[in-house]
Design a protein around this motif. Structure first.
Motif, PDB file in Angstrom:
ATOM      1  N   GLY A 268       1.077   2.072  -3.391  1.00 42.45           N
ATOM      2  CA  GLY A 268      -0.180   2.403  -4.055  1.00 42.45           C
ATOM      3  C   GLY A 268      -1.029   1.233  -4.474  1.00 42.45           C
ATOM      4  O   GLY A 268      -1.997   1.410  -5.221  1.00 42.45           O
TER       5      GLY A 268
ATOM      6  N   LYS B 102       6.341  -0.707  -8.038  1.00 42.23           N
ATOM      7  CA  LYS B 102       5.102  -1.367  -7.632  1.00 42.23           C
ATOM      8  C   LYS B 102       5.264  -2.888  -7.657  1.00 42.23           C
ATOM      9  O   LYS B 102       4.808  -3.588  -6.744  1.00 42.23           O
ATOM     10  CB  LYS B 102       3.947  -0.940  -8.546  1.00 42.23           C
ATOM     11  CG  LYS B 102       3.415   0.473  -8.277  1.00 42.23           C
ATOM     12  CD  LYS B 102       2.283   0.819  -9.213  1.00 42.23           C
ATOM     13  CE  LYS B 102       1.721   2.209  -8.948  1.00 42.23           C
ATOM     14  NZ  LYS B 102       0.919   2.256  -7.722  1.00 42.23           N
TER      15      LYS B 102
ATOM     16  N   GLU C 275       0.813  -1.214   0.000  1.00 44.42           N
ATOM     17  CA  GLU C 275       0.000   0.000   0.000  1.00 44.42           C
ATOM     18  C   GLU C 275       0.846   1.263   0.000  1.00 44.42           C
ATOM     19  O   GLU C 275       0.395   2.308  -0.485  1.00 44.42           O
ATOM     20  CB  GLU C 275      -0.974  -0.038   1.170  1.00 44.42           C
ATOM     21  CG  GLU C 275      -1.916  -1.230   1.087  1.00 44.42           C
ATOM     22  CD  GLU C 275      -3.272  -0.998   1.715  1.00 44.42           C
ATOM     23  OE1 GLU C 275      -3.569   0.157   2.107  1.00 44.42           O
ATOM     24  OE2 GLU C 275      -4.036  -1.962   1.810  1.00 44.42           O
ATOM     25  N   ARG C 276       2.051   1.196   0.523  1.00 47.52           N
ATOM     26  CA  ARG C 276       2.938   2.353   0.424  1.00 47.52           C
ATOM     27  C   ARG C 276       3.341   2.611  -1.031  1.00 47.52           C
ATOM     28  O   ARG C 276       3.711   3.729  -1.384  1.00 47.52           O
ATOM     29  CB  ARG C 276       4.180   2.150   1.287  1.00 47.52           C
ATOM     30  CG  ARG C 276       3.968   2.497   2.757  1.00 47.52           C
ATOM     31  CD  ARG C 276       3.698   3.965   2.926  1.00 47.52           C
ATOM     32  NE  ARG C 276       3.389   4.338   4.309  1.00 47.52           N
ATOM     33  CZ  ARG C 276       3.133   5.579   4.694  1.00 47.52           C
ATOM     34  NH1 ARG C 276       3.109   6.554   3.816  1.00 47.52           N
ATOM     35  NH2 ARG C 276       2.859   5.850   5.939  1.00 47.52           N
TER      36      ARG C 276
ATOM     37  N   ASP D 280      -3.275   5.306  -3.063  1.00 43.49           N
ATOM     38  CA  ASP D 280      -3.483   3.896  -2.730  1.00 43.49           C
ATOM     39  C   ASP D 280      -4.747   3.368  -3.397  1.00 43.49           C
ATOM     40  O   ASP D 280      -5.849   3.895  -3.193  1.00 43.49           O
ATOM     41  CB  ASP D 280      -3.596   3.747  -1.206  1.00 43.49           C
ATOM     42  CG  ASP D 280      -3.496   2.299  -0.765  1.00 43.49           C
ATOM     43  OD1 ASP D 280      -3.046   1.464  -1.569  1.00 43.49           O
ATOM     44  OD2 ASP D 280      -3.849   2.000   0.404  1.00 43.49           O
TER      45      ASP D 280
ATOM     46  N   GLY E 204       3.169   5.585  -4.207  1.00 43.43           N
ATOM     47  CA  GLY E 204       1.886   5.476  -3.516  1.00 43.43           C
ATOM     48  C   GLY E 204       1.272   6.822  -3.197  1.00 43.43           C
ATOM     49  O   GLY E 204       0.080   6.895  -2.852  1.00 43.43           O
TER      50      GLY E 204
END
Length: 420
Positions: A79, A259, A76-77, A410, A242
């Motif tokens: 995204g 990612k 999630e950091r 995110d 993100g």
């Protein structure tokens, strides 16, 4: 053409926003929490609440949750929402046990990690390359992982000596550390049930008694993640993906690459948590043994505000409530009613001080309700004991929702070159 890039997080305005907690404040909060636990133990007589065995068991239950939460934080950091943590943990349990009973526990750990990484890589391909909705992809991976491992078990574990279609043969345990002398002394000190001192001894004793080497590795991954993501150029680039991938791309960051790295690492950490369950916690793979820990790990990450330290505290909280049902569950959970009542009263006083009268009145009302429940009963229903970890998850997320700030991009779709 303006790039509109910001390479560092902007400072909070004076007089506004939240102040960062410094180490002295964190230590003060921890000491206050321990004092509150000690008071509850002394009043309720639930002496096992902070015993060495209780803390050691809580740590063993918290590690898989923490590893899943750490995996969610990595994704999630960068995204990418990773609802598929549960499925990646399932892959970790199966591959860890499959390799572990044949070639030893450490090979099982490595293969379990790789199994989870494959799940993370699949999630990255679906969400990053093909831009499929992150939630849909995560749910699909969870379903796929369960069906895939059930299929594999039918012609691997079912044919192995000591195994079946629903469980693996037993895996050798990883070496556990007990600090001689110190462990016995802390256990004796905890057994005296002195106010605060015995509670502190019980917590410290749980950290030096029957500590698996894999537990130590998992604990070290928390500060390692913080250093890597917040103190290196690599981490800055990953987090920028993100927050604002378009701005990151304009500065030359390969957003797709970061990612992919983050989501694959996320799966690897969840797989490591699954391998821990199979090899350290139980010594065997069993169908359905993750028990929703991937989702609870995601909740711990949200509770920790997408930060490694806060996530670790959340995992510890959920692991502690989960361990209550294993050691005198009814008595310990009944004592927690008093703890919840005290916390709600403190929250009510704080809300009234902040002139939030409605919230303060509600907290006081529920605090009195929990106190009456504690006073008027001697135990809680067994169903409530079993549900305590999940109730804790819901309460913590509900109470902490107002202070959370997820990465800005995110879960948002991104295409290479979309900012041009």
């Amino acid at each position: 053409m303006s790039t509109g890039t910001v390479t560092k997080p902007s400072a909070a305005p004076k007089g506004g926003g939240r102040r960062k907690l410094t180490l002295p404040w964190i230590m003060l909060i921890v000491a206050a929490g321990l004092l509150l636990f000690s008071l509850v133990r002394a009043v309720s007589g639930a002496n096992d609440l902070t015993s060495v065995g209780q803390v050691s068991g809580a740590l063993k239950l918290a590690v898989p949750i923490g590893l899943a939460g750490l995996g969610g934080l990595w994704a999630e950091r960068a995204g990418v929402v990773n609802i598929g943590l549960e499925g990646m943990m399932v892959l970790g349990t199966w591959f860890g046990a499959w390799a572990g009973y044949q070639w030893g526990p450490w090979v099982g750990v490595l293969v379990g990690l790789l199994g989870g990484a494959l799940g993370g890589l699949l999630h990255a391909i679906i969400t990053v390359t093909f831009n499929v909705n992150h939630i849909v992809s995560g749910v699909a991976i969870n379903i796929l992982a369960v069906g895939f491992t059930q299929y594999l078990s039918n012609f691997t574990f079912a044919e192995a000596e000591g195994g079946s279609s629903k469980q693996s043969p037993r895996v050798d345990q990883i070496y556990e550390i007990t600090v001689p002398g110190l462990s016995e002394w802390l256990t004796d000190l905890q057994g005296k049930h002195w106010f605060f001192i015995s509670d502190l001894a019980g917590i410290l004793g749980g950290l030096v008694t029957n500590l698996s080497l894999l537990t130590l590795v998992a604990l070290l991954l928390v500060p390692a993640t913080w250093w890597l993501l917040w103190r290196t150029a690599f981490g800055l680039r990953l987090r920028s993906c993100g927050e604002n991938p378009v701005a990151a791309e304009s500065l030359g960051v390969n957003v797709y690459k970061y990612k992919y790295i983050a989501v694959t690492a996320s799966g690897a950490l969840a797989g490591l948590g699954g391998a821990f369950l199979a090899i350290v916690s139980t010594g065997i793979y069993q169908e359905g043994q993750t028990g929703g820990r991937g989702y609870i790990g995601l909740a711990a990450m949200i509770f920790g505000n997408w930060m490694p330290g806060g996530m670790a505290l959340g995992a510890g909280l959920f692991g502690f409530t989960d361990s209550l049902k294993l050691r005198g569950g009814a008595e310990n959970v009944h004592a927690l009613l008093l703890l919840v009542a005290l916390l709600l009263v403190i929250a009510a006083l704080w809300q009234l001080y902040k002139k939030k009268y409605v919230a303060g009145a509600l907290s006081a009302f529920f605090g009195v309700g929990f106190f009456l429940w504690y006073v008027l009963t001697d135990e809680v229903p067994s169903q409530f004991v079993d549900a305590a970890p999940y109730i804790t998850t819901l309460l913590v997320l509900a109470l902490s929702a107002q202070r959370l700030r997820m990465p800005k991009a995110d879960g948002l779709p991104y295409r290479k070159g979309q900012g041009k």
